[in-house]
Design an enzyme around this catalytic site. Structure first.
Site, PDB file in Angstrom:
ATOM      1  CB  SER A 106      44.831  66.127  31.551  1.00  8.73           C
ATOM      2  OG  SER A 106      44.728  67.132  30.593  1.00  8.73           O
ATOM      3  CG  HIS A 160      43.199  69.587  33.012  1.00  7.32           C
ATOM      4  ND1 HIS A 160      44.509  69.202  32.902  1.00  7.32           N
ATOM      5  CD2 HIS A 160      43.026  69.923  34.307  1.00  7.32           C
ATOM      6  CE1 HIS A 160      45.093  69.297  34.065  1.00  7.32           C
ATOM      7  NE2 HIS A 160      44.218  69.727  34.949  1.00  7.32           N
ATOM      8  CG  ASP A 177      46.190  69.788  38.069  1.00  5.75           C
ATOM      9  OD1 ASP A 177      46.457  70.087  39.245  1.00  5.75           O
ATOM     10  OD2 ASP A 177      45.058  69.889  37.570  1.00  5.75           O
TER      11      ASP A 177
END
Lengths: 124, 1291
Positions: free
Chosen positions: B77, B104, B196
């Protein structure tokens, strides 16, 4: 016709020098240490009155008001003589026509007198 | 192209080789990759890079799917681009790995990642497209706002719905990667926020893949790699460069990459010694962990072992075994790896729905109210299953009867069990758990979700080996999902039986999607085949079976000695399913069919009981009256019985077929029969059975002799021979017959006796058998009891474990407490209800001289070094009234303490003694003493002061007043103190002026300076006072005090007034004589203007000037008295200052020929003010300038105009003004002295009056003086608009 000036002041020195000074200009001068009453003023019939504010025993302003309320004297111009701090106020209170603060210059005296009594063409 | 075909053949051969040798079962599916690798090398040699195999060799298509050796999923991310760049730059050019990058991304922006990365990467970079097949040495990038998964090596893109899934896109992809690529999946987590990817890594690890996380220290946003590390999901924690290097290495590891020499490949890794090596590994594990992995399917285990080998860079099993020997930690790691089981909350949602709709209500309905529902989640891994069950139950129950449910979670892995107990899960579980459940059953802490305490309390977790450890019992529901798939069939069967034992009647069993009960249809009834939910079938004798199993099992495990050949689990189901009847039938059929006859026959067991009838037996058997029996001997006729018994016993002994031919017996006439007894079933240990075949004699003859004619002749021949003999021995026969009858009679009686005996024996035997049965059932019951005890024991162990955890927590608390006590440098003693000392702090030991041996002694018996006479009574009072008490006490050395006695409350608010605390307040006491001294000191000062002072509080009430106050105002102390200041006396203080001043003082916290007030006091009359006030305490929260000092200036003021009056009077009185003299002089001057006497003229002129000065003096004095009296009035007009200045400068230039007065600058605007008075100021300044610069010859008057004001300055070059005098020169009657001390003439009134005039005009007057000379300035405001003078003057 001579102009007649009445000076009412309790100080003889002032009466003397004013009389001298005005006579130098040809005015007829009558002096009085006290206010002798309306009748006396009517009798002498001056063209202009110099009135001291602080007379012995009497306030010059009361005299002025009295003169100004009287029919026979109300038209006579009155100039208040005073050493007071605010002469213009006193004059107003008294209903007088003008004021002359002490000490004054000779020129000032003559100018005031001429203004209210008129100028004489031939000084004595 | 022949080349390619040749290759396929090779591949086939290889697969053949693998499966034939039973080696490397788990990697059969991997075989194509070796081939693929070949294809790759071939591809590379082709300029197009496209494989020709696609067209020419369709059988290779499946292999094409696996062109790459492994797929690397990279998740990141924030800050990920930087890390990925570093990784890509350090990656070897050809790794044979395929890369997929998931980041992301902002859903609304087009991603530029592909173009950015293709600049740094040495391999082609593509943005992933729908149905895009991944290839080796390519990097694929997730497009924005898509959810990406991989199926059969093909990327699948689906639009995202809403914002959901943005922060779990890595988990989503990794999970599908794990499912698709199995152990060939590699997961990498780089920099990013949140958590995540953790679940994804766990899934990859669960499939045997390898996982990486970036070193937190190198990550710009360490949260994501940190979560991965904390959960233990990452195998490696490395810098991006390290990850690249490690990926390169892994890609060439034999277990991942193909080898060039194929024959070598098979022998060097998991080779022919595989079985032996694996046995060794399992033995090591068994010794270290007590878990027997022989029960487990080897495919999974081999994959996991291979994974460890890749991680440890070892290439052969023996090497790895050596590593295991050297490194006990690796054993633990291997063990944990082997037990990896990936699980989710509410796995298989449908199944849970079914559970909630069907199973749970059934359980709730049927189970007794006072008993808890017991649930066993076997193989619960990290607890998700157990907690999911708990949540489902709680949701289904009407009230919150959490206590009514007991959930046991068991697993082999300590690590998993500890995780389950903690109940902490990453935020990404939100995928599996609905928001409502998250809200209800979870609490959020430190970026994780934790199961709520209530749910955790329902679940008990224990480490348990399903196969070796005793099970829980009396269970209502067992879930055991995706455990059995890892086990060998034997172990599966055993476990199903254990579950059968553990379940209550009608209890439920839930298995995984791909599991089933197999042959155990007699134990379980399918309730729902789809969801694999079964209910327990009541089976008689089940316990027996289970116990056999357990016993056998127990026997099969001699601790720490292991033989792989010995059967570990006996096959109970088989022995049960193989009923004796079925087996016997087969045997019998075999025998009979062989003989092509179906004669009358029976099968009996050893106790002569008939098991089967065959053929027509009526000629041979009958039904005896009395008790029904299957006993062959009882059913056979008497004559037959004798022969049968003998033959059966003989056959039983010899185990051979015994024939008795031509047996004569009586049954509705005389008959003959051939008997054959054939023993069946000769195997050891099983019950013996015998087949008895009856054959009629005729038939037997038929059988032997052929045609009926021949038989007839033979019978007839026999008959003639007998007739011949009859005559010859008739007598003898009769004798023999008699004897025979006697003997027969004897035998009969003997036999009857024997039968009686036998029956007696039999009944005794039956009794023994029945008592034996009783014993057996008792034994069974005992066994049951034992099992229950064991289960209870297991539970106790679990409870004990929890207790130990609690204990540890408690000792932690205890440590905390003692540390608090030790670090609190306050003497504390805790006594019990009997005033015996229970505990004290170390500092109490010193300051109160308590020894550790004093614990348990009564506090009254101790001689404490503090003076506190009735301590005991006080403690007793505190204990009784539960009211803390305190008192200031002194010790022997005179130190001051506050002694607190507080009740000791237990957690349930019971009073169990008292806590005595000594707080050292010596410093406070001393401070207090000093404060008191200081207070009396200041009080003394106040009282001796001549000026009256009062102190007010913030409500303006009098707090105190000094003696001077009482003396001056002659009031009583009692009537003053506490009184509202405005109420004092006749409320004379209550004036708006004072109110306003005091309010402002309190509000603005300023001080009050020199406020002049005049009050009329009751006792002393009117007074003028100057008030000064100061706020004394201004700290927050404390009472504000106001010190009000007053100075009675009544007399001073009267003196001043008298003085001013005198000046005023004097100046007034002076005026008349001055007027007279002045007029006289002027008359004289007029008279002698033209006189020749020059001296006279000159004298008169001098006199005039002196009189003029006198006039000025008098006028100035009058001005001053006017200023003082506040009667100084101005004429407000507008005029040009410039014109005024020019006029005056011109006039005074004439008067002072010595100085040149120059006017500079200009000011065109008009100013507002009194023309005459301003002139007076300017004259004053010019006269001063002339006067104080006697030796200079120049004076400069300057005008300056600004926006708002006009500034006029007068500069001289004279003696100047000393710094110290620069403000004083504007004071009344101030006079400047020169160096010699000689006075300049003047009374010091000019500047005072000038300043007053300028100030009243709203301007300023100031002086600047540097070196020689000084400059006086004054400013006047510019007239905004022309205004008529405010006052009309009579003229």
């Amino acid at each position: 016709m001579n102009k007649k000036i009445l000076i009412i002041d309790d100080n003889l020195g002032i009466l003397f020098v004013m009389k001298q000074a005005l006579e130098m200009k040809g005015y007829e001068v009558q002096t009085s240490e006290v206010f002798a009453g309306i009748a006396a003023v009517v009798k002498s019939a001056p063209d202009l009155i110099y009135l001291d504010v602080s007379l012995l025993g009497k306030d010059g302003r009361d005299i002025a008001r009295e003169l100004k309320t009287h029919a026979k004297t109300e038209d006579i111009p009155i100039i208040m003589l005073t050493a007071h701090a605010n002469p213009e106020i006193l004059a107003e209170e008294a209903g007088a026509n003008s004021f002359l603060p002490k000490p004054f210059d000779l020129a000032h005296l003559w100018q005031k007198t001429a203004e209210y009594a008129g100028v004489l063409k031939t000084p004595a | 192209m022949g080349y390619a075909i040749l290759h396929c053949a090779c591949m086939k051969l290889k697969v053949q080789y693998f499966s034939d040798s039973h080696v490397f079962r788990g990697t059969i599916s991997d075989a194509p990759k070796y081939m693929t690798k070949k294809n790759n090398t071939q591809d590379r040699s082709l300029p197009t890079g496209k494989t020709p195999n696609e067209k020419k060799a369709p059988q290779v298509v499946s292999a094409r799917n696996r062109k790459h050796t492994a797929v690397v999923g990279i998740g990141a991310s924030a800050g990920g681009l930087e890390a990925l760049t570093e990784l890509l730059q350090n990656l070897p050019t050809k790794t044979g790995l395929a890369f997929v990058y998931v980041q992301h991304l902002d859903p609304s922006h087009k991603s530029l990642l592909a173009s950015i990365l293709s600049r740094v990467a040495t391999i082609p970079v593509l943005e992933a497209r729908q149905k895009c097949r991944i290839e080796a040495d390519h990097l694929y990038i997730i497009p924005p706002n898509k959810n990406m998964t991989i199926v059969d090596g093909v990327l699948q893109l689906a639009p995202r719905i809403g914002n959901q899934g943005r922060l779990i896109s890595i988990d989503n992809f990794f999970r599908s990667l794990a499912a698709d690529q199995k152990h060939r999946a590699i997961g990498v987590i780089l920099s990013g926020n949140a958590s995540d990817g953790v679940l994804g890594l766990e899934a990859i690890k669960g499939e045997g893949g390898i996982t990486f996380a970036q070193d937190e220290n190198t990550a710009r946003h360490p949260s994501m790699p940190h979560s991965a590390n904390m959960s233990g999901a990452a195998d490696y924690t490395l810098t991006p460069t390290g990850i690249a290097r490690e990926l390169g290495r892994i890609s060439s590891h034999p277990l991942v990459a193909p080898k060039k020499d194929e024959s070598k490949n098979s022998s060097s890794l998991f080779g022919e010694d595989e079985k032996e090596s694996l046995s060794k590994i399992f033995a090591i594990l068994r010794v270290r962990t007590r878990v027997n992995f022989f029960h487990y399917k080897s495919a999974t285990l081999k994959r996991r072992i291979a994974r460890r080998m890749v991680l440890h860079k070892t290439e052969t099993l023996p090497e790895y075994i050596a590593l295991l020997h050297e490194n006990p930690e690796e054993i633990k790691a291997l063990f944990n790896d082997m037990l990896i089981n990936v699980t989710d909350f509410f796995r298989d949602t449908e199944t849970f729905l079914y559970l909630k709709k069907q199973v749970i209500p059934a359980l709730l309905r049927t189970h007794p109210k006072d008993e808890p529902i017991r649930i066993w989640a076997a193989g619960c891994s990290t607890g998700e299953e157990a907690y999911s069950l708990a949540m489902s139950f709680v949701e289904s129950m009407e009230k919150n009867m959490y206590g009514g449910i007991q959930i046991f979670g068991s697993d082999l892995s300590d690590v998993a069990i500890n995780k389950a107990r903690a109940g902490l899960y990453p935020l990404s579980i939100a995928t599996d758990v609905s928001p409502e459940r998250l809200r209800r059953f979870f609490t959020k802490a430190n970026g994780q979700y934790q199961i709520s305490k209530a749910i955790r309390d329902m679940c008990v977790f224990a480490k348990q080996d399903l196969i070796t450890d005793p099970p829980f019992s009396q269970i209502d529901l067992i879930t055991c999902r995706n455990v059995m798939i890892y086990l060998e069939p034997g172990a599966q069967k055993l476990i199903l039986q254990i579950f059968h034992y553990a379940l209550k009647p009608n209890g439920f069993l839930m298995l995984g999607k791909s599991e089933g009960i197999g042959v155990h249809t007699n134990l379980y009834l399918p309730k729902d085949k789809n969801h694999k939910i079964y209910s327990k079938k009541p089976v008689s004798g089940r316990r027996h079976l289970v116990f056999e199993g357990l016993e056998a099992h127990a026997a099969s495990i001699p601790p720490r000695v292991y033989s792989p050949t010995r059967p570990r689990v006996k096959d109970y189901t088989e022995s049960m399913a193989r009923s004796p009847d079925a087996d016997l039938s087969k045997d019998v059929d075999r025998v009979l069919l062989a003989s092509t006859l179906v004669p009358a026959s029976v099968v009996i067991d050893e106790s002569f009981a008939i098991v089967q009838f065959r053929g027509d037996l009526t000629p041979y058997l009958n039904f005896p009256t009395g008790k029904a029996t299957w006993n062959l001997l009882k059913m056979a006729s008497e004559d037959l019985m004798m022969e049968l018994r003998g033959a059966i016993i003989e056959a039983g002994k010899t185990k051979q077929t015994i024939r008795r031919s031509d047996v004569v017996y009586e049954q509705n006439g005389e008959h003959r029969v051939n008997i054959e007894v054939i023993p069946l079933n000769e195997s050891e240990g099983e019950e013996k059975h015998l087949l008895i075949v009856f054959g009629s004699v005729a038939e037997a003859l038929d059988d032997k002799k052929g045609s009926p004619a021949e038989r007839q002749t033979r019978t007839e021949a026999k008959k003639t021979k007998a007739e011949e003999k009859t005559i010859y021995s008739n007598q003898k026969v009769e004798k023999l017959e008699r004897d025979f009858m006697v003997a027969k009679e004897h035998v009969r009686s003997l036999l009857e006796e024997q039968d009686a005996m036998r029956e007696e024996f039999q009944s005794v035997n039956e009794e023994i058998v029945s008592s034996n049965e009783e014993l057996q059932s008792t034994n069974e019951e005992l066994e049951t009891a034992k099992e229950e005890l064991q289960s209870t024991n297991e539970e106790l162990v679990t409870v004990n474990e929890e207790l130990q955890t609690r204990n540890a927590e408690q000792s932690q608390t205890n440590n905390d407490l003692s540390n608090v006590l030790n670090s609190a440098s306050v003497p504390i003693i805790i006594v019990d209800r009997e005033l015996r000392i229970r505990r004290f702090t170390p500092i109490a030991q010193e300051s109160l001289r308590i020894a550790p041996s004093d614990v348990g002694r009564n506090i009254a018996d101790l001689k404490l070094p503090i003076r506190f006479p009735d301590l005991e009574r006080r403690i007793i009072r505190v204990i009784e009234h539960i009211q803390p008490e305190h008192e200031d006490v002194q010790d022997e050395t005179g130190r001051w303490y506050t002694l607190w006695v507080r009740p000791y409350k237990t957690w349930d608010n019971k009073i169990d003694g008292a806590v005595i605390t000594l707080i050292d307040i010596n410093a406070i006491k001393k401070g207090q003493y000093q404060l008191e001294r200081l207070l009396s000191f200041s009080q003394g000062i106040l009282n001796t002061m001549r000026e009256p002072h009062i102190v007010l509080n913030n409500e303006l009430r009098v707090k105190s007043a000094n003696d001077a106050f009482y003396n001056l105002f002659q009031v009583d102390k009692k009537k003053t103190e506490g009184e509202y200041i405005y109420q004092l006396g006749k409320k004379q203080w209550d004036t708006p002026k004072l109110r306003e001043a005091l309010e402002q003082l309190i509000e603005k916290k300023t001080s009050l300076q020199d406020l002049e007030v005049a009050f009329d006091f009751p006792n002393i009359g009117p007074r003028v006072m100057v008030l000064n006030a100061q706020i004394l305490i201004e700290r927050d929260g404390e009472e504000e005090l106001i010190l009000l000092a007053m100075d009675d200036i009544t007399e001073h003021r009267m003196l001043q007034e008298r003085n001013d009056t005198f000046v005023s009077m004097a100046s007034h009185e002076l005026k008349t004589p001055v007027t007279t003299v002045k007029t006289l002089v002027q008359i004289l001057q007029k008279r002698f203007e033209a006189s020749e006497d020059k001296m006279l003229v000159e004298y008169l002129a001098k006199m005039g000037m002196q009189i003029e000065q006198l006039t000025h003096l008098v006028s100035d004095l009058l001005d001053i008295s006017k200023i003082k009296a506040g009667k100084f009035e101005l004429d407000h007009g507008t005029f040009s200052l410039q014109n005024l200045a020019r006029e005056i400068v011109e006039n005074y230039q004439l008067l002072s020929p010595q100085h040149t007065i120059s006017l500079r600058g200009s000011a065109k605007v008009k100013v507002k003010g009194d023309h005459e008075r301003i002139g007076q100021v300017l004259i004053n300044l010019i006269v001063n300038a002339i006067k104080y610069s006697p030796k200079a010859d120049s004076i400069i008057v300057k005008l300056k105009q600004t926006k708002k004001e006009v500034i006029l300055s007068v500069q001289d070059f004279g003696i100047g003004v000393k710094k110290g005098h620069q403000t004083r020169i504007f004071e009344r009657y101030f006079q400047v002295k020169n160096k010699v001390g000689q006075n300049f003439s003047g009374l010091g009134m000019g500047l005072y009056i000038s300043a007053a005039i300028i100030e009243r005009h709203g301007g300023r007057l100031w002086v600047e003086s540097v070196g020689n000379g000084s400059t006086f300035f004054f400013s006047l405001p510019v007239s905004a608009q022309r205004k008529a003078s405010k006052k009309k003057r009579a003229r």
